[in-house]
Design a protein around this motif. Structure first.
Motif, PDB file in Angstrom:
ATOM      1  N   LEU A   1       0.825  -1.217   0.000  1.00 13.02           N
ATOM      2  CA  LEU A   1       0.000   0.000   0.000  1.00 13.02           C
ATOM      3  C   LEU A   1       0.859   1.266   0.000  1.00 13.02           C
ATOM      4  O   LEU A   1       0.600   2.174  -0.808  1.00 13.02           O
TER       5      LEU A   1
ATOM      6  N   THR B   1      -2.154   8.055   2.420  1.00 12.05           N
ATOM      7  CA  THR B   1      -2.497   6.673   2.073  1.00 12.05           C
ATOM      8  C   THR B   1      -1.576   5.648   2.714  1.00 12.05           C
ATOM      9  O   THR B   1      -2.033   4.613   3.212  1.00 12.05           O
TER      10      THR B   1
ATOM     11  N   ARG C   1      -1.998   1.409   6.065  1.00 15.72           N
ATOM     12  CA  ARG C   1      -1.624   0.026   5.751  1.00 15.72           C
ATOM     13  C   ARG C   1      -2.111  -0.979   6.793  1.00 15.72           C
ATOM     14  O   ARG C   1      -2.185  -2.176   6.506  1.00 15.72           O
TER      15      ARG C   1
ATOM     16  N   LEU D   1      -8.255  -3.738   4.127  1.00 13.14           N
ATOM     17  CA  LEU D   1      -8.267  -3.146   2.782  1.00 13.14           C
ATOM     18  C   LEU D   1      -9.666  -3.069   2.181  1.00 13.14           C
ATOM     19  O   LEU D   1     -10.039  -2.035   1.607  1.00 13.14           O
TER      20      LEU D   1
ATOM     21  N   THR E   1     -11.931  -0.479   3.793  1.00 11.43           N
ATOM     22  CA  THR E   1     -11.401   0.855   3.496  1.00 11.43           C
ATOM     23  C   THR E   1     -11.746   1.265   2.074  1.00 11.43           C
ATOM     24  O   THR E   1     -12.157   2.404   1.820  1.00 11.43           O
ATOM     25  N   THR E   2     -11.590   0.347   1.129  1.00  9.33           N
ATOM     26  CA  THR E   2     -11.885   0.643  -0.269  1.00  9.33           C
ATOM     27  C   THR E   2     -13.362   0.987  -0.460  1.00  9.33           C
ATOM     28  O   THR E   2     -13.706   1.946  -1.157  1.00  9.33           O
TER      29      THR E   2
ATOM     30  N   TYR F   1      -7.884   5.494  -3.385  1.00  9.39           N
ATOM     31  CA  TYR F   1      -8.646   4.376  -3.954  1.00  9.39           C
ATOM     32  C   TYR F   1      -7.779   3.472  -4.836  1.00  9.39           C
ATOM     33  O   TYR F   1      -7.818   2.242  -4.713  1.00  9.39           O
TER      34      TYR F   1
ATOM     35  N   SER G   1      -4.598   3.027  -4.799  1.00 16.19           N
ATOM     36  CA  SER G   1      -3.596   2.314  -4.007  1.00 16.19           C
ATOM     37  C   SER G   1      -4.210   1.145  -3.254  1.00 16.19           C
ATOM     38  O   SER G   1      -3.647   0.038  -3.225  1.00 16.19           O
ATOM     39  N   THR G   2      -5.379   1.344  -2.642  1.00 13.72           N
ATOM     40  CA  THR G   2      -5.998   0.243  -1.890  1.00 13.72           C
ATOM     41  C   THR G   2      -6.523  -0.844  -2.821  1.00 13.72           C
ATOM     42  O   THR G   2      -6.384  -2.037  -2.530  1.00 13.72           O
ATOM     43  N   SER G   3      -7.096  -0.440  -3.953  1.00 18.84           N
ATOM     44  CA  SER G   3      -7.619  -1.449  -4.883  1.00 18.84           C
ATOM     45  C   SER G   3      -6.476  -2.260  -5.496  1.00 18.84           C
ATOM     46  O   SER G   3      -6.598  -3.482  -5.676  1.00 18.84           O
TER      47      SER G   3
END
Length: 442
Positions: free
Chosen positions: A154, A288, A292, A296, A299-300, A337, A339-341
């Motif tokens: 992340l 972001t 971590r 995930l 959060t997304t 978004y 980064s998390t996806s």
């Protein structure tokens, strides 16, 4: 080795420290930053040169075609080059994309000097430059998965996002200055040079590497889509992201209409909204990496719901003093978004299947915003710009709410062995700095 007591605690405690100090990644990051700046300048240069080359009376049409040509052919490239690029390492994929983009973009100023640059040739060269874009993006995120343990995915994804967000703030005004001094064709030449630097970075900074073992003897052109189709997490993520980006597309049509016709503002007012969104995105990118330890998938989904809520003031006729900060908040929520996806993708599959899944995912997602933008025209004409923004904001909240309900419904493992949508992390794997991850040739 004992820790260096002379080093301040803050840098080492930052989630970005393992990323920027990694012995291989730190060689690649400068090249990525340079090419991100080039792309930031291209946002202005591509459209400006199209305006200059297009016949009078057809400028709007050709400008739209040029912008589409700079992104959409990557979807076709994912399928066309599926067999050729399946099983390649992340560095190889990103390197080949940089080589193609550099060569195709460099052909534009070359044709200009030869006196043969027409609007048709210009669009064709832009389309050629973007054919491997989905594979190049997949290569960058696959490289992160190859080099770093899962806990650092992340923050590393966020570093790529921060570069892009900073480039969209610095690049357009810089392009405006350079266009005024030399013309848009030379800004595109500079963009080509930045991709050449990136290609050399992959070639020299990651000199070793072999072709990864392919997942099948004769890989299908649509193997990446097959990986997504077989994995519930990836199916859900693809559907969520496509819907999220699709609902953002009408903004590009409705927002300028709201500013000019309802707020009676100028281009400066519209630019102020864009600047607020960009500043919020940059701040969101910096934050972001500190997410971590958050789960995930929730959060997304939370980002989607929060983004829709932040967009509501634009559709509810709120005063500028409220809608402008809300739009900055939307930018802050938008930034994490990707980064998390991507971190969800990186932990959901491994090996040669990961670049294929990433490329297929990118090829589908690249269509979402343009499709949403096209839908924005009829929507704005039918229900009005303000109601279009309100509808999209409410639909985004509904999308996230439905995704949250489905995630809760499927959080238990499936009896068939299919990983649930809220599955936990896979075991970590970290390559040593001397592992073969690059390629002798890009």
């Amino acid at each position: 080795m004992p820790p260096d007591t002379a080093t301040p605690r803050f840098p080492r405690s930052s989630p970005y420290w393992p990323v920027v100090t990694h012995p291989l990644l730190r060689r690649v990051l400068p090249g990525l930053a340079v090419s991100a700046l080039g792309d930031g300048m291209a946002l202005v240069a591509v459209t400006w040169l199209a305006l200059q080359l297009a016949p009078h009376g057809q400028r709007g049409t050709w400008t739209a075609v040029a912008v589409a040509a700079y992104t959409l052919p990557s979807a076709a490239g994912t399928i066309v080059f599926g067999r050729l690029l399946a099983g390649r390492s992340g560095a190889q994929l990103a390197g080949w994309d940089a080589v193609l983009r550099s060569g195709a973009l460099a052909a534009i100023p070359a044709a200009h000097l030869a006196g043969t640059l027409t609007i048709g040739l210009y669009v064709a060269l832009l389309a050629a430059s973007s054919l491997l874009h989905s594979w190049g993006s997949a290569g960058r995120y696959a490289l992160i998965a190859e080099l770093l343990p899962e806990r650092d995915h992340l923050p590393a994804n966020a570093v790529l996002g921060i570069m892009g967000q900073a480039a969209t703030i610095v690049g357009p005004p810089l392009a405006g200055i350079l266009i005024g001094a030399a013309g848009p064709v030379w800004v595109i030449a500079l963009d080509a040079l930045t991709f050449a630097v990136l290609a050399l970075t992959y070639r020299l900074a990651l000199p070793r590497g072999t072709r990864a073992d392919p997942t099948e003897a004769v890989p299908s052109r649509t193997a990446g889509l097959g990986v997504i189709r077989q994995h519930r997490t990836l199916r859900g993520l693809l559907a969520l992201t496509f819907g999220f980006f699709l609902l953002f597309g009408p903004f590009y049509v409705a927002m300028p209409v709201v500013v000019t016709e309802e707020l009676h503002g100028s281009a400066t007012t519209l630019g102020l909204y864009y600047t607020a969104f960009g500043a919020g995105s940059l701040l969101g990118g910096l934050v972001t990496g500190h997410l971590r330890r958050w789960p995930l998938w929730p959060t997304t989904i939370g980002i989607v719901v929060g983004f829709g809520a932040a967009m509501l003031p634009l559709g509810l006729d709120a005063p500028v003093g409220l809608s402008l900060p809300a739009f900055a908040l939307a930018g802050l929520l938008w930034a994490p978004y990707t980064s998390t996806s991507m971190a969800l993708l990186q932990r959901s599959t491994t090996g040669a299947r990961l670049p294929q899944a990433l490329a297929a995912y990118g090829a589908v997602i690249v269509l979402a915003v343009p499709l949403g933008t096209m839908l924005g025209g009829p929507l704005t004409a039918t229900i009005g710009a303000r109601h279009t923004l309100l509808l999209c904001a409410a639909a985004t909240i509904a999308l996230g709410t439905v995704a949250a309900g489905l995630a809760r419904l499927h959080r238990r493992p499936s009896p068939t062995g299919d990983e649930p949508i809220g599955a936990g992390p896979a075991p970590e794997r970290q390559l040593r700095p001397d592992d073969a991850v690059g390629s002798g040739t890009p």
